[in-house]
Write a protein that holds these residues in place. Structure first.
Motif, PDB file in Angstrom:
ATOM      1  N   ALA A 265       0.830  -1.206   0.000  1.00  0.00           N
ATOM      2  CA  ALA A 265       0.000   0.000   0.000  1.00  0.00           C
ATOM      3  C   ALA A 265       0.863   1.254   0.000  1.00  0.00           C
ATOM      4  O   ALA A 265       0.543   2.255  -0.663  1.00  0.00           O
ATOM      5  CB  ALA A 265      -0.928  -0.006   1.218  1.00  0.00           C
ATOM      6  N   ASP A 266       1.984   1.204   0.715  1.00  0.00           N
ATOM      7  CA  ASP A 266       2.856   2.376   0.809  1.00  0.00           C
ATOM      8  C   ASP A 266       3.582   2.673  -0.499  1.00  0.00           C
ATOM      9  O   ASP A 266       3.814   3.840  -0.825  1.00  0.00           O
ATOM     10  CB  ASP A 266       3.861   2.194   1.949  1.00  0.00           C
ATOM     11  N   ILE A 267       3.933   1.643  -1.265  1.00  0.00           N
ATOM     12  CA  ILE A 267       4.597   1.941  -2.540  1.00  0.00           C
ATOM     13  C   ILE A 267       3.584   2.483  -3.541  1.00  0.00           C
ATOM     14  O   ILE A 267       3.921   3.345  -4.359  1.00  0.00           O
ATOM     15  CB  ILE A 267       5.345   0.712  -3.106  1.00  0.00           C
ATOM     16  N   GLU A 268       2.356   2.038  -3.462  1.00  0.00           N
ATOM     17  CA  GLU A 268       1.312   2.576  -4.341  1.00  0.00           C
ATOM     18  C   GLU A 268       1.059   4.059  -4.035  1.00  0.00           C
ATOM     19  O   GLU A 268       0.831   4.870  -4.938  1.00  0.00           O
ATOM     20  CB  GLU A 268       0.014   1.783  -4.180  1.00  0.00           C
ATOM     21  N   LYS A 269       1.130   4.431  -2.746  1.00  0.00           N
ATOM     22  CA  LYS A 269       0.927   5.826  -2.348  1.00  0.00           C
ATOM     23  C   LYS A 269       2.149   6.689  -2.603  1.00  0.00           C
ATOM     24  O   LYS A 269       2.074   7.919  -2.550  1.00  0.00           O
ATOM     25  CB  LYS A 269       0.571   5.895  -0.859  1.00  0.00           C
ATOM     26  N   GLY A 270       3.305   6.057  -2.840  1.00  0.00           N
ATOM     27  CA  GLY A 270       4.531   6.813  -3.039  1.00  0.00           C
ATOM     28  C   GLY A 270       5.286   7.082  -1.756  1.00  0.00           C
ATOM     29  O   GLY A 270       6.244   7.854  -1.750  1.00  0.00           O
ATOM     30  N   ASP A 271       4.882   6.421  -0.639  1.00  0.00           N
ATOM     31  CA  ASP A 271       5.586   6.610   0.630  1.00  0.00           C
ATOM     32  C   ASP A 271       6.937   5.906   0.632  1.00  0.00           C
ATOM     33  O   ASP A 271       7.835   6.273   1.393  1.00  0.00           O
ATOM     34  CB  ASP A 271       4.734   6.099   1.795  1.00  0.00           C
ATOM     35  N   ILE A 272       7.069   4.860  -0.167  1.00  0.00           N
ATOM     36  CA  ILE A 272       8.368   4.223  -0.387  1.00  0.00           C
ATOM     37  C   ILE A 272       8.605   4.128  -1.884  1.00  0.00           C
ATOM     38  O   ILE A 272       7.667   4.203  -2.683  1.00  0.00           O
ATOM     39  CB  ILE A 272       8.463   2.819   0.273  1.00  0.00           C
ATOM     40  N   ASP A 273       9.869   3.966  -2.257  1.00  0.00           N
ATOM     41  CA  ASP A 273      10.244   3.958  -3.677  1.00  0.00           C
ATOM     42  C   ASP A 273      10.495   2.562  -4.222  1.00  0.00           C
ATOM     43  O   ASP A 273      10.351   2.328  -5.426  1.00  0.00           O
ATOM     44  CB  ASP A 273      11.515   4.789  -3.875  1.00  0.00           C
ATOM     45  N   VAL A 274      10.902   1.655  -3.351  1.00  0.00           N
ATOM     46  CA  VAL A 274      11.286   0.308  -3.775  1.00  0.00           C
ATOM     47  C   VAL A 274      10.703  -0.695  -2.782  1.00  0.00           C
ATOM     48  O   VAL A 274      10.723  -0.462  -1.564  1.00  0.00           O
ATOM     49  CB  VAL A 274      12.823   0.150  -3.835  1.00  0.00           C
ATOM     50  N   MET A 275      10.206  -1.816  -3.282  1.00  0.00           N
ATOM     51  CA  MET A 275       9.669  -2.885  -2.434  1.00  0.00           C
ATOM     52  C   MET A 275      10.452  -4.160  -2.733  1.00  0.00           C
ATOM     53  O   MET A 275      10.512  -4.613  -3.873  1.00  0.00           O
ATOM     54  CB  MET A 275       8.172  -3.069  -2.709  1.00  0.00           C
ATOM     55  N   THR A 276      11.084  -4.714  -1.704  1.00  0.00           N
ATOM     56  CA  THR A 276      11.881  -5.927  -1.882  1.00  0.00           C
ATOM     57  C   THR A 276      11.196  -7.085  -1.174  1.00  0.00           C
ATOM     58  O   THR A 276       9.987  -7.057  -0.946  1.00  0.00           O
ATOM     59  CB  THR A 276      13.300  -5.705  -1.346  1.00  0.00           C
ATOM     60  N   ARG A 277      11.987  -8.067  -0.790  1.00  0.00           N
ATOM     61  CA  ARG A 277      11.404  -9.246  -0.180  1.00  0.00           C
ATOM     62  C   ARG A 277      10.746  -8.923   1.155  1.00  0.00           C
ATOM     63  O   ARG A 277      11.236  -8.088   1.901  1.00  0.00           O
ATOM     64  CB  ARG A 277      12.474 -10.333  -0.011  1.00  0.00           C
ATOM     65  N   ALA A 278       9.583  -9.567   1.386  1.00  0.00           N
ATOM     66  CA  ALA A 278       9.001 -10.566   0.508  1.00  0.00           C
ATOM     67  C   ALA A 278       7.591 -10.126   0.142  1.00  0.00           C
ATOM     68  O   ALA A 278       6.764  -9.891   1.014  1.00  0.00           O
ATOM     69  CB  ALA A 278       8.975 -11.933   1.191  1.00  0.00           C
ATOM     70  N   MET A 279       7.352 -10.013  -1.148  1.00  0.00           N
ATOM     71  CA  MET A 279       6.013  -9.738  -1.632  1.00  0.00           C
ATOM     72  C   MET A 279       5.211 -11.032  -1.664  1.00  0.00           C
ATOM     73  O   MET A 279       5.775 -12.128  -1.752  1.00  0.00           O
ATOM     74  CB  MET A 279       6.084  -9.134  -3.038  1.00  0.00           C
ATOM     75  N   THR A 280       3.892 -10.906  -1.615  1.00  0.00           N
ATOM     76  CA  THR A 280       3.049 -12.092  -1.704  1.00  0.00           C
ATOM     77  C   THR A 280       2.894 -12.503  -3.164  1.00  0.00           C
ATOM     78  O   THR A 280       3.043 -11.673  -4.076  1.00  0.00           O
ATOM     79  CB  THR A 280       1.652 -11.825  -1.124  1.00  0.00           C
ATOM     80  N   PRO A 281       2.583 -13.775  -3.422  1.00  0.00           N
ATOM     81  CA  PRO A 281       2.315 -14.184  -4.800  1.00  0.00           C
ATOM     82  C   PRO A 281       1.214 -13.357  -5.450  1.00  0.00           C
ATOM     83  O   PRO A 281       1.264 -13.067  -6.650  1.00  0.00           O
ATOM     84  CB  PRO A 281       1.898 -15.654  -4.645  1.00  0.00           C
ATOM     85  N   GLU A 282       0.195 -12.953  -4.666  1.00  0.00           N
ATOM     86  CA  GLU A 282      -0.910 -12.165  -5.205  1.00  0.00           C
ATOM     87  C   GLU A 282      -0.423 -10.774  -5.636  1.00  0.00           C
ATOM     88  O   GLU A 282      -0.839 -10.259  -6.686  1.00  0.00           O
ATOM     89  CB  GLU A 282      -2.014 -12.030  -4.161  1.00  0.00           C
TER      90      GLU A 282
END
Length: 534
Positions: free
Chosen positions: A248-265
């Motif tokens: 949710a935070d990367i979609e809002k622009g609160d963070i720039d990069v998302m690393t491990r671990a994302m969900t399969p969904e």
């Protein structure tokens, strides 16, 4: 961008080309706001884990991803994978024909971030400290072939090895070989808490809440001198309790990069999106998942029980139902893209078969159904761990040969309990120390294995691992490596399940994402920069 998923080319073990960046702290564009990176890795200080960021103790992918930014090593894994290249060293190499004497010359003018000069004596201190502390994490096993460390003048350090070890340059690229200052790190004691100092591309400041690290701030080190070009002035790493909040935070622009671990969904959604400001980068990965067995435990002491599980588990179904296209079935502890890999479990057991598993148990006079508990950690390997173990439970129970329960435990409790042999069967993941078959074999099967498993095979330990390490050409080690994998398939102290791909999600205006993660899941934050949004 019209196409939201960037798929990077796969690299095959030691056959990949060397693509090393070169430069120093003055390189790169720098400037701009801090780049904010999200992770679900959790960092906690406790009685069982007093020094999570001491290079003599740390031995998990999360803590190593902090240390790789701050602790300079003599060698480093290059941008595009392949054989390690000099970093704090100007040059390194074996000086004998038997791969038992390894010499490095330090770069001239190296300094710790605080300004003190670095000499060969600091390297000697750092290596000997890690070996002598022999932390219960098992990380010192990476230096087990070191006999003595010699210095000649201020810039030359010579490692005399107990036995031939062609993989030693790789080991010098891992954080356990990080160069530390004796003013900050005691020789006979771990450095508790989250304090770090070194000579890497960044300095580090921890923001904490109680005993937990909530944010790590990496600031460009003005005294850094090495092979890397640093493309930013500051990176902030934020630790999230769950992937959903991070997403949710990367979609809002609160963070720039998302690393491990994302969900399969999350990965599936991002890969199909065409109008988001977030891009998904797919990187060739060497992460594996497996089951491990306490072979002294009554429930699994008879190898027929372990063999029956190997005969029953349907990896293809497991991957398809839980991970989709984000993972592949694995039939050896050595991933398919690594030189020396053999499909030993498939060669031994073939396709899943209830009848064959029933025969294995009957021949060993095992009463069925066999009662077992499969243990897994709830918060260390991503949100799909529970569905994965539910699928394993279903496959085994549907056979009628097993009566399986599953139990999830937070990592903070799970890892110490596993080390103390509290579990008969437990799930683990592995991110390699370096991209070589040795890193998928020795940590589990050599003396002082990192899982504290009671299983010990004298031929593997005394003959096959030493034989494989004598071969600088890793293709020449294939016979020894194949025999090891065949023994594991027969004895089943470990049961490989799948090999995963890895992903990074980034905002459109972040550059350098193609190299921010290498195949061993090592973060390379210096690659990131801020550019123009697409």
């Amino acid at each position: 961008m019209n196409r939201k998923t960037l798929v990077l080319p796969a690299v095959v073990g030691l056959l990949a080309p060397v693509l090393a960046a070169c430069g120093g702290s003055d390189g790169g564009s720098g400037g701009g706001d801090a780049i904010v990176v999200g992770t679900t890795d959790r960092f906690t200080v406790s009685k069982d884990v007093p020094a999570p960021l001491d290079p003599a103790y740390a031995y998990d992918v999360g803590s190593w991803n902090v240390l790789r930014q701050t602790q300079q090593t003599l060698m480093i894994q290059p941008r595009g994978d392949g054989e390690p290249v000099p970093e704090a060293a100007e040059e390194c190499g074996f000086t004998d024909t038997g791969n038992e004497r390894y010499s490095c010359t330090l770069r001239d003018g190296l300094k710790f971030a605080g300004g003190d000069p670095i000499t060969a004596a600091d390297v000697k201190f750092s290596i000997e400290r890690a070996i002598s502390l022999k932390a219960d994490s098992g990380v010192s096993s990476l230096l087990s072939t070191v006999d003595t460390v010699e210095t000649q003048g201020d810039r030359e350090v010579i490692f005399h090895l107990k036995t031939a070890d062609a993989t030693f340059p790789y080991k010098l690229s891992t954080p356990v070989a990080g160069i530390v200052d004796s003013d900050d790190y005691e020789k006979g004691k771990l450095r508790d808490g989250f304090e770090i100092s070194g000579s890497g591309p960044y300095t580090f400041e921890a923001e904490t809440k109680g005993d937990e690290l909530t944010k790590g701030v990496f600031t460009k080190n003005p005294n850094y001198k090495g092979s890397l070009t640093v493309n930013n002035d500051k990176v902030e790493m934020v630790s999230y309790a769950d992937a959903e909040t991070m997403g949710a935070d990367i979609e809002k622009g609160d963070i720039d990069v998302m690393t491990r671990a994302m969900t399969p969904e999350q990965i599936d959604k991002l890969s199909k999106s065409t109008d988001s400001d977030v891009d998904l980068v797919e990187v060739s990965g060497l992460e594996i998942r497996y089951l491990a067995f306490n072979t002294d435990a009554a429930s699994v002491k008879n190898k027929a029980v372990r063999q029956a599980m190997a005969q029953l588990i349907d990896r293809s179904e497991l991957v398809s139902k839980v991970y989709g296209s984000q993972a592949e079935p694995l039939y050896s502890m050595v991933p398919a893209t690594i030189t020396g890999h053999s499909n030993s479990f498939f060669n031994t057991y073939g396709d899943p078969s209830v009848d064959k598993a029933k025969d294995l148990l009957a021949q060993a006079n095992i009463t069925t159904p066999v009662k077992l508990t499969l243990n897994y950690t709830t918060d260390h390997y991503g949100a799909a761990a529970k569905p994965e173990f539910e699928q394993l439970q279903k496959q085994l129970n549907d056979s009628g040969l097993f009566d399986v329960d599953i139990k999830g435990t937070p990592w903070e409790e799970y890892r110490p309990a596993q080390q103390e042999h509290a579990y008969d069967v437990f799930g683990m993941g592995w991110f390699p120390d370096f991209p070589d078959a040795d890193s998928f074999i020795a940590p589990f099967l050599d003396k002082g294995n990192t899982l504290f498993l009671p299983y010990s095979n004298s031929r593997i330990i005394n003959t096959l691992i030493p034989e494989s390490r004598r071969e600088a050409d890793r293709l020449s080690a294939a016979d020894s490596l194949t025999e090891i994998q065949n023994i594991v398939a027969e004895d089943v102290p470990l049961l490989p399940l799948w090999q995963g791909k890895q992903y990074v999600a980034t905002r459109d205006d972040i550059t350098g994402t193609a190299y921010v993660l290498n195949s061993a899941s090592s973060l390379q934050l210096w690659e990131l920069g801020r550019g123009v949004s697409n």
